[in-house]
Design a protein around this motif. Structure first.
Motif, PDB file in Angstrom:
ATOM      1  N   ARG A  81       0.822  -1.188   0.227  1.00  0.00           N
ATOM      2  CA  ARG A  81       0.186   0.222   0.010  1.00  0.00           C
ATOM      3  C   ARG A  81       0.645   1.140  -0.019  1.00  0.00           C
ATOM      4  NH1 ARG A  81      -3.889  -1.369   4.919  1.00  0.00           N
ATOM      5  NH2 ARG A  81      -2.131  -1.018   6.167  1.00  0.00           N
ATOM      6  N   LEU A  82       0.449   2.085  -0.862  1.00  0.00           N
ATOM      7  CA  LEU A  82       1.494   3.307  -0.822  1.00  0.00           C
ATOM      8  C   LEU A  82       0.715   4.390   0.042  1.00  0.00           C
ATOM      9  CD1 LEU A  82       1.911   3.807  -4.872  1.00  0.00           C
ATOM     10  CD2 LEU A  82       3.270   2.580  -3.070  1.00  0.00           C
ATOM     11  N   VAL A  83       1.417   4.973   0.987  1.00  0.00           N
ATOM     12  CA  VAL A  83       1.167   5.809   2.174  1.00  0.00           C
ATOM     13  C   VAL A  83       1.771   6.836   2.406  1.00  0.00           C
ATOM     14  CG1 VAL A  83       0.421   6.062   4.791  1.00  0.00           C
ATOM     15  CG2 VAL A  83       0.505   3.477   3.425  1.00  0.00           C
ATOM     16  N   ALA A  96       0.176  10.849   2.793  1.00  0.00           N
ATOM     17  CA  ALA A  96      -0.999  11.464   2.775  1.00  0.00           C
ATOM     18  C   ALA A  96      -0.396  12.898   3.531  1.00  0.00           C
ATOM     19  CB  ALA A  96      -1.648  10.959   3.878  1.00  0.00           C
ATOM     20  N   HIS A 110      -1.641   9.447  10.505  1.00  0.00           N
ATOM     21  CA  HIS A 110      -1.376   8.205   9.975  1.00  0.00           C
ATOM     22  C   HIS A 110      -0.756   8.596   8.211  1.00  0.00           C
ATOM     23  CE1 HIS A 110      -3.463   6.269  13.004  1.00  0.00           C
ATOM     24  NE2 HIS A 110      -4.536   6.703  12.450  1.00  0.00           N
ATOM     25  N   TYR A 127       0.860  -6.871   5.052  1.00  0.00           N
ATOM     26  CA  TYR A 127       1.134  -5.631   4.294  1.00  0.00           C
ATOM     27  C   TYR A 127       2.694  -5.274   4.417  1.00  0.00           C
ATOM     28  CZ  TYR A 127      -3.856  -4.870   3.577  1.00  0.00           C
ATOM     29  OH  TYR A 127      -5.175  -4.969   3.212  1.00  0.00           O
ATOM     30  N   PHE A 179      -8.700   7.113   6.329  1.00  0.00           N
ATOM     31  CA  PHE A 179      -7.951   8.367   7.169  1.00  0.00           C
ATOM     32  C   PHE A 179      -8.126   8.086   8.761  1.00  0.00           C
ATOM     33  CE2 PHE A 179      -7.862  11.900   4.114  1.00  0.00           C
ATOM     34  CZ  PHE A 179      -7.529  11.139   2.928  1.00  0.00           C
ATOM     35  N   PRO A 207      -6.379   3.371   9.850  1.00  0.00           N
ATOM     36  CA  PRO A 207      -5.185   3.103   8.791  1.00  0.00           C
ATOM     37  C   PRO A 207      -4.980   1.623   8.283  1.00  0.00           C
ATOM     38  CG  PRO A 207      -4.329   3.673  11.015  1.00  0.00           C
ATOM     39  CD  PRO A 207      -5.830   3.822  11.011  1.00  0.00           C
ATOM     40  N   ARG A 257      -7.152   0.688   5.170  1.00  0.00           N
ATOM     41  CA  ARG A 257      -6.475   1.205   3.944  1.00  0.00           C
ATOM     42  C   ARG A 257      -6.675   0.015   2.874  1.00  0.00           C
ATOM     43  NH1 ARG A 257      -3.388   5.306   1.441  1.00  0.00           N
ATOM     44  NH2 ARG A 257      -3.200   6.654   3.628  1.00  0.00           N
TER      45      ARG A 257
END
Lengths: 344, 54, 344
Positions: free
Chosen positions: A267-269, A271, A276, A289, C44, C47, C50
């Motif tokens: 997952r690309l995080v 933000a 988070h 993950y 959001f 987390p 996601r």
């Protein structure tokens, strides 16, 4: 159902593997070995599994043939018994470092051992599906990944594949379960709680895997440091990448989406709001993950790429099951759908 | 089938169990000695008291 | 598939409920409400979710009819809107305390509020399946349990049902997630980390539930104290029970096996060896288990009974799903099979 046995099932990785296999739709756990705990119910060592299975540990000498043999022994054991293990099962997934590296010289340097079965090294595929998926699908023998290496390689791979990186410094923060279940003076709670303890500041064996997996025609110039912090599970690789040419954040998104957009476990995080914003191993405990995020520094050629995992899952047992799913033709996410907890 | 003398859990002696063998009660974890097979019966084995040192 | 919506889904209990319903074979999540986060994607705030769902929070005013409505609002809100909520769904499961107690006087005493809808109190069933399974099966309205109350009641129930107890002192240790997701001075990390902080030493609202649920003809004489300790999840009730007549450990095993032997979510944990001898919430995080253990004191009439849970699971969201499974006729363990992690 496919029969699977675990050699060395009383350790933390072996126990996590047992949890996953017990909950897996297509695997049937046949035997789990432990010399120390032979005859005892598994929940004596893995309390979360109480009531889940009647399984008891058996001695290695009582190991019977099965379809898939998972090896979760400490480093430096499987390499001396690989012929015997291979006689018992068509497929082998080894979670230790014994067959991870291709070059016997690396074992001399990083593990101070003359590899006793070097001819087996080319028979094992490096078991990181996001990078060797097709190879793993057709392999009988797959080696697990080093936990610190897994999050670092996954974070760096898209940039190195495109030959964008001049030099990188990988600064990994890790939890205490990386050290395994054997108590030491250093892992004694009053000594270990609350530390920010540099563990192997200038030479860590997982570097060998990075150099091997990120070599796209030129030996990558990478520096590696590990610091233990106050957590049980989790590994966060902060990769300070100095690029040949600066890139924009938008280009980075494009690069990482291109490589990982369809990956079930990445997952690309990155933000702009909320608490988070970047990858954090804390919320990944128990999930398979690898969360990846990045930040571009204005006015310099530095890009900070962060990769977070649960060292016992994507860094070990979870990744092993993901690889085994590919080897056996099961859906790649089978038995790996736990999303992690929050708060935790 | 027999019972753990400590906690009353039903215990099935796996095939091949021999008299004198030590087995562990799955419920209360106490060590038990197999004193007879027919009828199957168990007695408390000498305990080594672990010191947690807390 | 049965449609379910969550009112108040941005809190910790609401988020845990969403995790469970997203992974549940028979529920389809329709809407999740949050006034603060309306319009934002759920990950959001949660987390771990996601990549699991495209759901976004909606405002309460946009709530549409569904089959099951889960209410995860702070205490003192659902009681003012129950008519509206009941008009939207056939089934309601309320995680708050607003319909837990039968006697309006208890709300005056413990929650300093004149209950606005007392006529609804008899329509709600106290939602602890191990004690009210058949009633819950045929109920449309079920109230969740208080987390500290859940582990205490389950630990004490077999002894009180048999009228064996003279008096009991319940000393509960709890993690920080019990306080919910709103930050306060007391929950500020530098103030909260590492505490052993007596929280409500001499009067805690959860006592009302114990007195209600453990009354078998005589008002139980129970004392209740809560201490916050260094953990996020978890509640451990240490119940000091003074019995009318001493009992042996073997009799205790018989009593607890009789009541709980067939329960899917209760495990008896009283072992003589190993480091996991008695119940410990640490290994229960994310699971719906209540582990119960006991120790008989030689030469006195004191028996110490210990009950451990994950306050967000068996103490809240997990228990709510367990109750909903009964109400809808699904298998009681559906969606609740995660065994917990070790080490964690």
């Amino acid at each position: 159902m496919v029969s699977a046995s675990i050699v060395g099932a009383s350790g933390y990785a072996g126990g996590e593997l047992l949890r996953l296999l017990l909950g897996h739709p297509s695997f049937k756990v046949k035997q789990v070995t432990s010399e120390t705990w032979a005859g005892k119910p598994v929940h004596f060592v893995h309390p979360n599994l109480r009531g889940r299975t009647e399984l008891r540990f058996v001695k290695l000498e009582d190991l019977e043939p099965c379809d898939v043999l998972f090896l979760a022994l400490p480093h430096g054991q499987a390499m001396y018994q690989i012929e015997h293990f291979a006689s018992l099962a068509h497929y082998i997934v080894d979670l230790s470092a014994d067959f991870r590296l291709k070059d016997p010289a690396d074992y001399r340097r990083w593990y101070e051992v003359e590899h006793p079965a070097p001819h087996w090294l080319p028979l094992f595929t490096y078991g990181l599906p996001e990078i060797h998926r097709e190879e793993i699908r057709s392999s009988r023998y797959v080696s697990g990944v080093g936990c610190n290496a897994a999050c670092s390689i996954l974070a760096l791979y898209p940039l190195y594949r495109r030959k964008l990186v001049e030099m990188a410094i990988v600064d990994v923060k890790v939890g205490s379960s990386e050290g395994g279940s054997k108590p030491t003076q250093a892992s004694h709670h009053p000594e270990r709680a609350g530390v920010m303890r540099p563990y192997a500041p200038a030479s860590h064996r997982h570097l060998a895997e990075l150099v091997q997996e990120l070599n796209f025609g030129e030996k990558p110039q990478i520096y590696f440091t590990v610091t233990s912090v106050d957590a049980v599970r989790g590994a966060l690789a902060t990769c300070h990448c100095f690029l040949k040419e600066p890139v924009s954040e938008k280009e980075l998104w494009k690069i990482y989406r291109e490589d990982y957009g369809a990956e079930p476990f990445i997952r690309l995080v990155s933000a702009k709001q909320g608490i988070h914003r970047y990858p954090d191993p804390k919320v990944l405990a128990g999930s398979n993950y690898c969360d990846i995020g990045f930040a571009v520094e204005e006015g310099t050629n530095r890009v900070v790429v962060m990769g977070a995992i649960d060292n016992l899952m994507k860094g070990s047992a979870g990744n092993a099951v993901q690889a085994a799913n590919l080897m056996l033709g099961f859906p790649e996410t089978a038995g790996l759908d736990f999303p992690g907890l929050h708060p935790v | 089938m027999t019972e753990c003398p400590e906690c009353g859990a039903t215990i099935n002696l796996p095939p091949g169990t021999e008299v004198g063998e030590i087995i562990t009660c799955p419920d209360c974890g106490v060590e038990l000695e197999v004193v007879s097979l027919n009828p199957p019966s168990l007695e408390l084995a000498p305990q080594v008291e672990e010191d947690w040192g807390e």
